[in-house]
Design a protein around this motif. Structure first.
Motif, mmCIF file in Angstrom:
data_model
loop_
_atom_site.group_PDB
_atom_site.id
_atom_site.type_symbol
_atom_site.label_atom_id
_atom_site.label_comp_id
_atom_site.label_asym_id
_atom_site.label_seq_id
_atom_site.Cartn_x
_atom_site.Cartn_y
_atom_site.Cartn_z
ATOM 1 N N ALA A 1 0.824 -1.207 0.000
ATOM 2 C CA ALA A 1 0.000 0.000 0.000
ATOM 3 C C ALA A 1 0.859 1.258 0.000
ATOM 4 O O ALA A 1 0.572 2.223 -0.716
ATOM 5 N N ASP A 2 1.921 1.251 0.807
ATOM 6 C CA ASP A 2 2.813 2.406 0.857
ATOM 7 C C ASP A 2 3.498 2.636 -0.479
ATOM 8 O O ASP A 2 3.607 3.768 -0.966
ATOM 9 N N PHE A 3 3.991 1.552 -1.095
ATOM 10 C CA PHE A 3 4.671 1.677 -2.371
ATOM 11 C C PHE A 3 3.717 2.209 -3.430
ATOM 12 O O PHE A 3 4.062 3.110 -4.219
ATOM 13 N N ALA A 4 2.523 1.657 -3.484
ATOM 14 C CA ALA A 4 1.540 2.072 -4.496
ATOM 15 C C ALA A 4 1.203 3.549 -4.368
ATOM 16 O O ALA A 4 1.138 4.284 -5.357
ATOM 17 N N ALA A 5 0.985 4.008 -3.128
ATOM 18 C CA ALA A 5 0.655 5.413 -2.912
ATOM 19 C C ALA A 5 1.831 6.323 -3.274
ATOM 20 O O ALA A 5 1.655 7.376 -3.891
ATOM 21 N N ALA A 6 3.041 5.900 -2.893
ATOM 22 C CA ALA A 6 4.223 6.731 -3.130
ATOM 23 C C ALA A 6 4.532 6.866 -4.617
ATOM 24 O O ALA A 6 4.829 7.952 -5.102
ATOM 25 N N ILE A 7 4.455 5.766 -5.353
ATOM 26 C CA ILE A 7 4.836 5.824 -6.770
ATOM 27 C C ILE A 7 3.769 6.555 -7.591
ATOM 28 O O ILE A 7 4.083 7.181 -8.628
ATOM 29 N N ALA A 8 2.527 6.519 -7.154
ATOM 30 C CA ALA A 8 1.461 7.205 -7.869
ATOM 31 C C ALA A 8 1.334 8.667 -7.464
ATOM 32 O O ALA A 8 0.499 9.404 -7.998
ATOM 33 N N GLY A 9 2.169 9.073 -6.477
ATOM 34 C CA GLY A 9 2.133 10.457 -6.038
ATOM 35 C C GLY A 9 0.960 10.772 -5.123
ATOM 36 O O GLY A 9 0.594 11.935 -4.959
ATOM 37 N N LYS A 10 0.372 9.731 -4.515
ATOM 38 C CA LYS A 10 -0.773 9.936 -3.593
ATOM 39 C C LYS A 10 -0.239 9.980 -2.167
ATOM 40 O O LYS A 10 -0.448 9.088 -1.359
ATOM 41 N N HIS A 11 0.508 11.047 -1.830
ATOM 42 C CA HIS A 11 1.175 11.134 -0.539
ATOM 43 C C HIS A 11 0.206 11.568 0.549
ATOM 44 O O HIS A 11 -0.640 12.412 0.308
#
Length: 385
Positions: free
Chosen positions: A375-385
């Motif tokens: 979940a953290d990786f997905a949010a970070a790479i998509a720019g959903k910080h």
């Protein structure tokens, strides 16, 4: 007054950074490796390791140049330690910035149309997410939002959701099997992928968990690799089994597994020489090392970790396939994600092979290793910080 020359620890790890442990034990003396038993010597008597051949040395000399140099001086430590998500987002900034900028430039209209979806697919493919993931994201948007108003933020949210679905099944921690002593971890990978640094970080993590760790300098091809692992051993309080540079790696590994059993180590982590996955003789040497480990413990190695340099992009897919077949890879460690704008390669690898992803690297700090969180990786790479 003559300027004091930096010592080995400062030259290899950049200096200026104190050891992780509050009290660093004194340097351990090198371990003299006695001759291996007769049956092991017989197996290796016909030829030395392929890493010692002139052709191989000439071919990989340029490739290991960067790894043989001392690591660069680390950036000054912040006054307050960043949380893992902040470090992850910072490390993936190049990837997320490229994606966010690309998505913002594509979704300039109010209503979603086919041209916008095609541009989005191209963007995801260029970021190494792969054809399958690009088609999944575009298909999801086509079903739910076609010819309807949509914003760039909404597209990033869909992307993060689809990436998470792919990564959650492979986001598995490295489990040290109960009742197995020593738990043998074999690290493999191509030149410069970050094996030795990963071993140091993993040793630090396991030592912090109270485990007795032993390291084995199985990269006997490079003297610098042996020295670097000795420094990590000093930093993390783990004894290091070494042999002379150029000695047979299989014999060294045999001795290391034997010593780890005799001395009651909880975990033995074995370094190996970087080898090109498309060189059959080098992969055969790796298979020989695994056979020798099994002479001491038929169930070992209990984990075979492949380190992958994210900056290699699509070539990482070939590495996973070949090392998986020849070395029985059980899990992945993705390194240098902070050095590339193509962090999507991890998603493509997970989608194609389904191998557990234990750790990812987004920095050089000794404590910069965490169990991989989808979940953290997905949010970070998509720019959903």
């Amino acid at each position: 007054m003559a300027e004091k020359k930096p010592g080995l620890l400062e030259r290899l790890l950049g200096g200026g950074q104190k050891p992780l442990a509050p009290e660093t034990p004194p340097p351990l003396p090198p371990v003299d490796v006695p001759p291996a038993p007769a049956e092991v010597i017989a197996e290796h008597a016909l030829a030395g390791p392929p890493e010692a051949t002139v052709d191989y040395i000439e071919e990989v000399e340029a490739e290991v140049e960067e790894e043989t140099e001392p690591p660069p001086a680390p950036a000054p430590l912040p006054e307050r330690k960043q949380g893992w998500f902040q470090r992850l987002a910072s490390g993936l900034k190049r990837s997320s910035d490229q994606l966010s900028g690309g998505i913002a430039s594509v979704f300039t209209k109010k209503k979603l149309d086919e041209a916008m979806l095609e541009e989005l697919e191209d963007l995801l493919i260029q970021s190494d997410f792969g054809l399958e993931m690009a088609a999944i994201v575009a298909g999801q948007l086509r079903r739910d939002r076609f010819d309807r108003d949509i914003t760039a933020d909404e597209v990033r949210a869909v992307l993060a959701g689809e990436v998470r679905k792919v990564l959650e099944p492979v986001a598995k921690p490295l489990v040290i099997g109960p009742g197995i002593r020593p738990f043998v971890i074999l690290t493999v990978g191509v030149n410069g992928s970050g094996k030795t640094t990963t071993i140091g970080k993993l040793s630090s993590l396991l030592r912090a968990q109270g485990k007795k760790v032993m390291l084995a300098a199985g990269d006997t091809f490079r003297a610098a690799a042996i020295e670097q692992l000795q420094v990590w051993g000093e930093r993390t309080g783990a004894p290091v089994v070494t042999g002379p540079a150029g000695s047979d790696a299989s014999g060294l590994v045999f001795e290391a597994v034997t010593r780890a059993r005799e001395e009651g180590a909880d975990v033995l982590i074995i370094d190996t020489a970087g080898r090109l996955h498309n060189r059959d003789e080098l992969m055969s040497e790796l298979e020989k090392i695994i056979r020798v480990i099994k002479k001491v413990d038929a169930t070992a190695p209990h984990a075979t970790l492949l380190t992958l340099d994210a900056t290699t992009g699509q070539n990482a897919l070939n590495q996973v396939e070949i090392f998986g077949k020849r070395a029985g890879v059980t899990g992945l460690v993705m390194t240098k994600l902070d050095g590339t704008a193509r962090g999507g390669i991890l998603v493509a690898i997970a989608q194609k092979f389904g191998l557990p992803v234990h750790f990812i690297g987004v920095g050089e700090g000794v404590d910069n290793i965490e169990t991989f969180a989808a979940a953290d990786f997905a949010a970070a790479i998509a720019g959903k910080h």
